[in-house]
Design a protein around this motif. Structure first.
Motif, PDB file in Angstrom:
ATOM      1  N   UNK A  97      -3.651   1.777  -7.062  1.00 18.77           N
ATOM      2  CA  UNK A  97      -4.618   1.016  -6.286  1.00 18.77           C
ATOM      3  C   UNK A  97      -4.169  -0.424  -6.139  1.00 18.77           C
ATOM      4  N   UNK A  98      -3.632  -0.994  -7.221  1.00 19.46           N
ATOM      5  CA  UNK A  98      -3.129  -2.366  -7.151  1.00 19.46           C
ATOM      6  C   UNK A  98      -1.997  -2.464  -6.130  1.00 19.46           C
ATOM      7  N   UNK A  99      -1.103  -1.476  -6.139  1.00 16.84           N
ATOM      8  CA  UNK A  99       0.005  -1.473  -5.177  1.00 16.84           C
ATOM      9  C   UNK A  99      -0.517  -1.381  -3.745  1.00 16.84           C
ATOM     10  N   UNK A 100      -1.535  -0.521  -3.562  1.00 16.25           N
ATOM     11  CA  UNK A 100      -2.067  -0.364  -2.216  1.00 16.25           C
ATOM     12  C   UNK A 100      -2.669  -1.666  -1.705  1.00 16.25           C
ATOM     13  N   UNK A 101      -3.446  -2.327  -2.565  1.00 15.44           N
ATOM     14  CA  UNK A 101      -4.047  -3.593  -2.156  1.00 15.44           C
ATOM     15  C   UNK A 101      -2.981  -4.652  -1.898  1.00 15.44           C
ATOM     16  N   UNK A 102      -1.926  -4.668  -2.766  1.00 12.44           N
ATOM     17  CA  UNK A 102      -0.857  -5.648  -2.573  1.00 12.44           C
ATOM     18  C   UNK A 102      -0.116  -5.389  -1.272  1.00 12.44           C
ATOM     19  N   UNK A 103       0.078  -4.078  -0.957  1.00 12.95           N
ATOM     20  CA  UNK A 103       0.776  -3.753   0.291  1.00 12.95           C
ATOM     21  C   UNK A 103      -0.042  -4.209   1.501  1.00 12.95           C
ATOM     22  N   UNK A 104      -1.364  -4.049   1.415  1.00 14.36           N
ATOM     23  CA  UNK A 104      -2.205  -4.509   2.512  1.00 14.36           C
ATOM     24  C   UNK A 104      -2.116  -6.021   2.679  1.00 14.36           C
ATOM     25  N   UNK A 105      -2.133  -6.740   1.543  1.00 18.28           N
ATOM     26  CA  UNK A 105      -2.018  -8.205   1.615  1.00 18.28           C
ATOM     27  C   UNK A 105      -0.672  -8.601   2.202  1.00 18.28           C
ATOM     28  N   UNK A 106       0.412  -7.941   1.736  1.00 16.96           N
ATOM     29  CA  UNK A 106       1.748  -8.278   2.243  1.00 16.96           C
ATOM     30  C   UNK A 106       1.845  -7.987   3.730  1.00 16.96           C
ATOM     31  N   UNK A 107       1.264  -6.852   4.156  1.00 17.09           N
ATOM     32  CA  UNK A 107       1.339  -6.500   5.565  1.00 17.09           C
ATOM     33  C   UNK A 107       0.580  -7.519   6.437  1.00 17.09           C
ATOM     34  N   UNK A 108      -0.565  -7.930   5.922  1.00 13.14           N
ATOM     35  CA  UNK A 108      -1.326  -8.937   6.683  1.00 13.14           C
ATOM     36  C   UNK A 108      -0.580 -10.263   6.743  1.00 13.14           C
ATOM     37  N   UNK A 109       0.073 -10.642   5.641  1.00 11.27           N
ATOM     38  CA  UNK A 109       0.866 -11.870   5.646  1.00 11.27           C
ATOM     39  C   UNK A 109       2.016 -11.776   6.631  1.00 11.27           C
ATOM     40  N   UNK A 110       2.665 -10.583   6.652  1.00 13.51           N
ATOM     41  CA  UNK A 110       3.780 -10.427   7.596  1.00 13.51           C
ATOM     42  C   UNK A 110       3.281 -10.484   9.039  1.00 13.51           C
ATOM     43  N   UNK A 111       2.134  -9.829   9.281  1.00 10.92           N
ATOM     44  CA  UNK A 111       1.597  -9.864  10.634  1.00 10.92           C
ATOM     45  C   UNK A 111       1.225 -11.294  11.034  1.00 10.92           C
ATOM     46  N   UNK A 112       0.672 -12.052  10.083  1.00 14.26           N
ATOM     47  CA  UNK A 112       0.310 -13.444  10.375  1.00 14.26           C
ATOM     48  C   UNK A 112       1.557 -14.260  10.679  1.00 14.26           C
ATOM     49  N   UNK A 113       2.605 -14.072   9.839  1.00 18.63           N
ATOM     50  CA  UNK A 113       3.846 -14.826  10.083  1.00 18.63           C
ATOM     51  C   UNK A 113       4.463 -14.419  11.409  1.00 18.63           C
ATOM     52  N   UNK A 114       4.388 -13.114  11.699  1.00 19.63           N
ATOM     53  CA  UNK A 114       4.969 -12.647  12.959  1.00 19.63           C
ATOM     54  C   UNK A 114       4.212 -13.216  14.153  1.00 19.63           C
ATOM     55  N   UNK A 115       2.891 -13.256  14.021  1.00 15.26           N
ATOM     56  CA  UNK A 115       2.081 -13.806  15.115  1.00 15.26           C
ATOM     57  C   UNK A 115       2.408 -15.276  15.342  1.00 15.26           C
ATOM     58  N   UNK A 116       2.535 -16.010  14.231  1.00 17.99           N
ATOM     59  CA  UNK A 116       2.885 -17.425  14.360  1.00 17.99           C
ATOM     60  C   UNK A 116       4.254 -17.600  14.996  1.00 17.99           C
ATOM     61  N   UNK A 117       5.216 -16.739  14.528  1.00 19.53           N
ATOM     62  CA  UNK A 117       6.564 -16.858  15.082  1.00 19.53           C
ATOM     63  C   UNK A 117       6.565 -16.515  16.577  1.00 19.53           C
ATOM     64  N   UNK A 118       5.818 -15.465  16.942  1.00 22.20           N
ATOM     65  CA  UNK A 118       5.777 -15.072  18.344  1.00 22.20           C
ATOM     66  C   UNK A 118       5.147 -16.166  19.202  1.00 22.20           C
ATOM     67  N   UNK A 119       4.113 -16.812  18.664  1.00 22.60           N
ATOM     68  CA  UNK A 119       3.458 -17.882  19.422  1.00 22.60           C
ATOM     69  C   UNK A 119       4.434 -19.015  19.690  1.00 22.60           C
ATOM     70  N   UNK A 120       5.133 -19.421  18.617  1.00 24.16           N
ATOM     71  CA  UNK A 120       6.083 -20.536  18.769  1.00 24.16           C
ATOM     72  C   UNK A 120       7.216 -20.126  19.692  1.00 24.16           C
ATOM     73  N   UNK A 121       7.744 -18.903  19.483  1.00 18.93           N
ATOM     74  CA  UNK A 121       8.877 -18.470  20.293  1.00 18.93           C
ATOM     75  C   UNK A 121       8.458 -18.269  21.743  1.00 18.93           C
ATOM     76  N   UNK A 122       7.201 -17.894  21.948  1.00 18.15           N
ATOM     77  CA  UNK A 122       6.737 -17.733  23.315  1.00 18.15           C
ATOM     78  C   UNK A 122       6.756 -19.050  24.074  1.00 18.15           C
ATOM     79  N   UNK A 123       6.344 -20.089  23.383  1.00 18.62           N
ATOM     80  CA  UNK A 123       6.380 -21.400  24.050  1.00 18.62           C
ATOM     81  C   UNK A 123       7.813 -21.805  24.370  1.00 18.62           C
ATOM     82  N   UNK A 124       8.721 -21.539  23.362  1.00 23.08           N
ATOM     83  CA  UNK A 124      10.133 -21.904  23.603  1.00 23.08           C
ATOM     84  C   UNK A 124      10.708 -21.072  24.740  1.00 23.08           C
ATOM     85  N   UNK A 125      10.428 -19.778  24.723  1.00 20.27           N
ATOM     86  CA  UNK A 125      11.002 -18.917  25.754  1.00 20.27           C
ATOM     87  C   UNK A 125      10.478 -19.282  27.132  1.00 20.27           C
ATOM     88  N   UNK A 126       9.209 -19.591  27.230  1.00 19.80           N
ATOM     89  CA  UNK A 126       8.647 -19.961  28.523  1.00 19.80           C
ATOM     90  C   UNK A 126       9.293 -21.237  29.059  1.00 19.80           C
TER      91      UNK A 126
END
Length: 833
Positions: A575-604
């Protein structure tokens, strides 16, 4: 102690005294027994040998008579059939072929079978091996075989042997099993075959007669003769085979035998195919049937039992009178030696009388109580026992021993003893009754061992055991060979296994296969070195579910320092692993969203400010390239390549930050991979890479965007080609494999791209799908990111695995119906032009 003394006398002195009187009587009885035995056995041996010789001779005569009768019957039949069994009337010319008069001959065969009752079959076989007539004995009734059931016997050994005989010659076969239509007849029929050729009056061979003699009747008649003696008694068979007749005795029995020489039988022309020339008639008497000691004893046992009983009784009466006096003296000496022994043993020793007064105690007991032995004598032993319950038990024990049937018994009890300074000792006592020569109880002997410290240790172990049993953590103990010896209830709760299912097994049966093998090697290396190992396992429950557990494993050492057991304390952290995986996945999605936002501005910005100028430069360079001057063309071509490269970078950035919506259609993966390979054919020719394509036949189609998946496969294959570029040209290999795969969510198509390049480090594999991360000197670092993005749009997965040599990238795509896939909606960037 008195009883032990009596037992000692019984074993030693009493036996010696008894034998002193018994031996002379026994010797006299043995002499008489031996003389009687020798005289009677010699007489019986002569009588038995004579009877066995007569029986064997009679058996030989009977068998010779049967053989002679069979030969006589065969000769009569062959003469009759040769002279009167063929019909020459109506055959035309005098030299025409005669025809067997089957009715007359069949009647003769039937009469023979009915009268003799010895033959199973009577047959006439022509010169080519065909049965022209056969009459069978069916339950005592002669029955003629129909013509369509007659067989060809040309390949049978008795036909081939008889075909070589001349007139008045007879062939006798060995005893074997009857064969019909090429198979052994069931039920089994032992047979001997008597055969003779048939010649007519002109001396012309017409065929042969065959009598099937029923071997079962002969075997029943001679069952006592030891059929198959060569198998049952091989040692005796050597002597039987070497002589014509005789008698001898071996450890296998008493044998009487004689020989029938078949080759000397009148009219027998040749031996059968196995080379047997003689028959042995053997009679065997087992050891129980021969005159000997066992028969003699069974006959005269009553007489000698009476004589033996008389001798035993007289010796017993004489010896008991002598031992009675010696026992009294021995008891007195025994008691003195016993007390001396008790003085020096490292145990408490006390003798008490029927009132509980101490008549003897050793120094060890005095030290335990803290009082000199001289002061304790004649004092009450009950005063040393602080527990009233113990005093009552000892008094009840004295009353119990006072019963006559308990005088020889002993008891083991535990008592608390109090020393003068107030210390309490727990004693394990072995209590023996003191009995005099008249079997009268005089008191008790108490031998006691202080078990206070051992009992305290046992109590600590019990408390520790309860802690382990009730622990919320998994506890597992193995021996030094890794075999499970203990698991607590928490282990059973987590894994679903009962203790009976796991005891004696190695814990490896819990492995899911997802924990690297190297981790287990490091674990074993540390714990066998006496160190503690901490880590995590991904194991499998009894019902197949996977779970994570955190473990601490260490060794248990003996007093010599050798590791005897291993203890593992583990905790279910699924259960601890499952919760940690969910937290890690959300962190990765957040970082990816931030990176995509920044890269979108640069690419545009890049697309808005640089695309039109780059298009102009490209057009100008293309015009310059058309000029005839060689140097201008070369420079323009270089500039054009750079512009194309920058355009590719922009295209990758835009594809990543602004993925197009999927245009789903049913796509054949095998065809799509082949097209991707064809598009890269120029690359393969230039790099000299050997490509192998393995696609399973009947590979299922998947709902997908063909253009995007082709981009995925082309990108992966191109990466593999670049990975092997540093190898010699003959060693560069890339293998693309496609097949069906069944996982928890259903059927899927799995495509793997393998290369034998240098591979990746673990750190590189964790970052390879990150945007703008690359391990190559050139490139944007967006290739695998785009691959992952496209695969996820198709609800698939892409992973990288180490191979034995090189690296493998695996893409898994579900084969779900397109209506099962959610609609993909992509909002374009508002500032893109």
């Amino acid at each position: 102690m008195k009883e032990e003394l009596r037992q000692s006398f019984t074993v030693s002195s009493r036996l010696i005294s008894y034998l002193t009187y018994l031996i002379p009587f026994a010797a006299l009885l043995l002499v008489a027994f031996f003389a009687h035995f020798m005289a009677e056995t010699q007489t019986q041996t002569i009588q038995v040998n004579s009877e066995e010789s007569i029986n064997v001779g009679l058996a030989k005569n009977a068998l010779s008579t049967d053989l002679g009768n069979a030969i006589s019957d065969l000769r009569f039949l062959s003469t009759f059939v040769g002279t009167r069994g063929f019909d020459t009337a109506g055959t035309g010319s005098p030299g025409a072929q005669a025809v067997l008069d089957a009715d007359i001959v069949a009647q003769l065969f039937a009469t023979l079978i009915a009268e003799k009752a010895l033959y199973d079959q009577v047959r006439f076989i022509d010169n080519q091996g065909w049965e022209l007539l056969r009459v069978n004995d069916v339950s005592g009734v002669a029955e003629r075989t129909a013509e369509h059931a007659l067989q060809n016997k040309a390949n049978r050994y008795y036909f081939q042997e008889t075909a070589t005989l001349g007139p008045d010659q007879v062939y006798i076969s060995p005893l074997d099993l009857n064969v019909e239509h090429g198979e052994i007849e069931q039920p089994l029929k032992p047979m001997m075959r008597f055969a003779a050729p048939v010649f007519d009056d002109n001396g012309e061979r017409r065929g042969m007669l065959v009598l099937n003699y029923q071997g079962r009747k002969m075997l029943d008649a001679f069952s006592r003769a030891g059929f198959r003696i060569a198998d049952r008694f091989p040692l005796s068979w050597q002597r039987v085979r070497g002589d014509d007749a005789g008698q001898f005795v071996t450890r296998e029995g008493a044998f009487t035998f004689t020989t029938i020489h078949l080759a000397q039988t009148r009219g027998v022309a040749a031996e059968h195919q196995h080379g047997q020339r003689v028959w042995k008639i053997v009679s065997r008497l087992s050891a129980s049937e021969q005159p000997g000691l066992s028969r003699f004893v069974s006959t005269h046992s009553v007489l000698y039992l009476i004589l033996s009983a008389a001798a035993l009784s007289i010796a017993l009466i004489l010896s008991r009178a002598d031992l009675r006096h010696r026992l009294v003296e021995a008891q007195r000496a025994y008691e003195q030696r016993f007390r001396q022994t008790l003085e020096h043993i490292q145990m408490a020793a006390v003798e008490i009388d029927l009132q509980g007064r101490m008549r003897f105690c050793n120094a060890f007991f005095g030290d335990m109580v803290g009082v000199a032995c001289a002061q304790l004598l004649n004092g009450s032993f009950y005063g040393c026992l602080p527990e009233a319950r113990d005093q009552r038990r000892l008094r009840e024990l004295l009353q119990d021993f006072d019963r006559a049937d308990n005088r020889s018994a002993t008891r083991d009890i535990e008592l608390y003893l109090a020393s003068r300074d107030g210390v309490r000792h727990l004693l394990s006592c072995h209590i023996t009754p003191l009995v005099d020569t008249g079997n009268t109880l005089n008191g008790l002997t108490i031998l006691a061992e202080d078990i206070t410290s051992e009992r305290e240790a046992e109590e600590r172990v019990r408390r520790l055991s309860r802690v382990v049993e009730q622990s919320p953590s998994i506890v597992l103990i193995t021996n030094n060979a890794g075999e499970i010896e203990y698991v607590n209830p928490k282990f059973c709760e987590v894994t679903g296994y009962t203790p009976q299912e796991v005891l004696g097994k190695n814990p490896r049966f819990l492995k899911s296969g997802e924990t690297p093998t190297g981790d287990y090697g490091l674990l074993w290396q540390r714990v066998t070195a006496g160190q503690e190992w901490r880590g995590e396992f991904h194991n499998r429950r009894k019902n197949g579910e996977l779970y994570w557990e955190s473990a601490v494993i260490s060794g248990l050492s003996s007093t010599t320092g050798d590791i005897t057991h291993f203890v593992a304390v583990k905790e279910d952290i699924s259960e601890r692993k499952r919760l940690q995986a969910e937290v890690d996945e959300r962190n990765r999605e957040l970082a990816r969203t931030q990176a995509l936002t920044e890269m979108g501005r640069v690419a545009s910005m890049i697309a808005h400010d640089l695309r039109n100028p780059l298009s102009s430069v490209k057009m100008g360079l293309q015009i310059i390239a058309d000029q005839p001057r060689e140097q201008q063309y070369e420079l323009s071509q270089i500039a054009l390549d750079q512009v194309l490269y920058m355009e590719s970078i922009l295209e990758d950035i835009l594809n990543y930050v602004r993925p197009d919506a999927l245009h789903l259609e049913w796509v054949n993966i095998a065809t799509l991979i082949q097209r991707s390979v064809v598009s890269l054919q120029k690359v393969f020719d230039t790099t000299q890479v050997q490509l192998t394509l393995n696609c399973d036949p009947g590979l299922a189609s998947v709902p997908a965007d063909a253009h995007k998946l082709r981009q995925v496969f082309a990108n992966l294959i191109l990466n593999a080609v670049q990975a092997v570029a540093g190898l010699p040209e003959s060693e560069r290999q890339v293998v693309v494999t496609a097949g069906m795969y069944l996982d928890a969510s259903g059927m899927a198509v799995r495509v793997s791209v393998w290369d034998n390049g240098p591979g990746m480090t673990d750190a590189e594999k964790t970052r390879v799908f990150e945007p703008f991360y690359t391990t190559k000197p050139t490139g944007t670092g967006l290739g695998l990111s785009i691959v992952e993005q496209i695969v996820k749009q198709h609800q698939g997965s892409v992973i990288i695995e180490d191979a034995e040599q090189g690296l493998t990238v695996i893409v898994t795509l579900p084969t779900t119906n397109e209506t099962d896939l959610p609609e993909v909606v992509n909002e374009p960037y508002s500032d893109y032009r």
